[in-house]
Design an enzyme around this catalytic site. Structure first.
Site, short mmCIF file in Angstrom:
data_model
loop_
_atom_site.label_atom_id
_atom_site.label_comp_id
_atom_site.label_asym_id
_atom_site.label_seq_id
_atom_site.Cartn_x
_atom_site.Cartn_y
_atom_site.Cartn_z
N ASP A 77 0.82 -1.21 0.00
CA ASP A 77 0.00 0.00 0.00
C ASP A 77 0.86 1.27 0.00
OD1 ASP A 77 -2.53 1.14 -0.03
OD2 ASP A 77 -2.62 1.34 2.15
N HIS A 78 0.49 2.25 -0.80
CA HIS A 78 1.14 3.57 -0.82
C HIS A 78 2.66 3.50 -0.84
CE1 HIS A 78 -2.42 6.05 -0.43
NE2 HIS A 78 -2.87 5.20 0.46
N GLY A 174 -7.85 7.55 7.50
CA GLY A 174 -7.91 7.63 8.97
C GLY A 174 -9.27 8.10 9.45
N HIS A 201 -9.83 4.70 -1.45
CA HIS A 201 -9.03 4.72 -0.21
C HIS A 201 -9.80 5.48 0.85
CE1 HIS A 201 -4.85 3.38 -1.46
NE2 HIS A 201 -5.60 3.20 -2.53
N SER A 204 -12.77 3.61 5.78
CA SER A 204 -13.21 3.63 7.18
C SER A 204 -14.00 4.89 7.49
CB SER A 204 -12.00 3.55 8.13
OG SER A 204 -11.32 2.34 7.95
N ASN A 223 -10.21 0.21 0.49
CA ASN A 223 -9.24 0.08 1.58
C ASN A 223 -9.92 0.44 2.91
OD1 ASN A 223 -7.55 -0.26 -0.61
ND2 ASN A 223 -5.93 1.03 0.24
ZN LIG Z 1 -4.73 4.97 1.02
#
Ligand SMILES: [Zn+2]
Length: 293
Positions: A77-78, A174, A201, A204, A223
């Site tokens: 990831d990233h 986040g 992305h 959450s 994600n």
């Molecule tokens: Zn991400």
């Protein structure tokens, strides 16, 4: 079965559902998520970084994935640098995400195109990002800036050869400060222009209905990290692990992590979707033969 991520996102895109990409940083996360995926009969994608001993962690994913029939992929990831991306290829990821979204369009294309050649030669997939998905704790600014332009996204895919593209449509990484607002008109326009698997992305806290809807509109990978870690942390907080109950501490983390992943399958719509047959693929990209043409 351990497969290139393209296998999973292509099927998801065709079927108009999304597949959760969940944390795969340690054995509890890896085993519990695979058990959840088998139970839900869902494809599964793990996210990883090259932290600690990546040969060991990535080997765990491959080993457990090959013990089950459902398709499982592992995405670095990233990944921020050329060296880090190559390390992901070397340590057995089945996808790398080359995030150059903060560079100019030209520089993003140049670096991603080079890495796409390397990834495909190694038989694995590549994701990149256009526009920029920022941070949830700076949502007032990051949530509305640098959103993905549909026509530029189409051009970027043709210019680089990526297998899927992370788009900025109003989510952030986040925990959010502020309420996330997704730009579905923009997503529709990007999907119509690109006609290939897109990635969300910052899943959450973005709202179950929002995610579910996005997964019917071209988002094939979502994600979701913070939600799963938070659920695990809460289980640790809520339990009484004093005295002999300390033996229940790790099982509690395992069960909480598994339950959180099961919930992700429901939200993205991937429950019951691991019905396609996969077999071990040496190199689906066949770069050697295409080069001679
Ligand atoms: Zn991400």
């Amino acid at each position: 079965m351990f497969v290139p991520m393209k296998v999973i996102v292509d099927e998801a895109y065709k079927g108009k559902y999304g597949v959760p990409a969940v944390p795969g940083f340690n054995e509890i996360q890896i085993r519990s998520a695979i058990e959840a995926a088998v139970e839900a009969n869902s494809p599964l994608i793990f996210l990883t970084g090259n932290r600690g001993d990546p040969h060991f962690t990535h080997g765990l994913v491959q080993r457990f994935a090959d013990e089950v029939d459902i398709p499982v992929a592992l995405c670095l990831d990233h990944s921020p640098t050329f060296e880090d991306c190559v390390m992901g290829v070397r340590t057995g990821c089945s996808a790398i995400m080359a995030d150059r979204s903060q560079l100019s369009y030209e520089e993003n294309v140049a670096q991603v195109k080079l890495l796409a050649g390397i990834a495909h030669a190694a038989g694995i997939s590549i994701e990149a990002e256009l526009g920029h998905v920022g941070q949830g704790d700076n949502y007032a600014v990051d949530g509305v800036s640098a959103l993905t332009d549909p026509q530029e996204a189409k051009r970027f895919i043709a210019d680089t050869g990526v297998d899927c593209l992370a788009v900025a449509i109003g989510t952030a990484h986040g925990a959010y400060v502020g309420t996330p607002k997704l730009d579905f008109d923009r997503l529709k326009a990007i999907d119509e222009a690109c006609k290939m698997p897109l990635v969300l992305h910052g899943g959450s806290g973005s709202g179950d209905d929002n995610i579910h809807r996005a997964c019917t509109m071209g988002i094939a990978k979502v994600n979701i990290v913070t939600d799963i870690l938070t659920a695990t942390y809460r289980a640790a907080q809520a339990g009484d692990f004093s005295g002999n109950s300390c033996h229940q501490f790790y099982p509690a983390l395992y069960n909480a992590s598994k339950a959180a992943v099961l919930r992700c399958f429901e939200i993205t719509g991937s429950t019951g979707k691991a019905t396609y047959k996969v077999k071990r693929i040496l190199n689906m990209y066949d770069t050697a033969s295409t080069k001679e043409k």
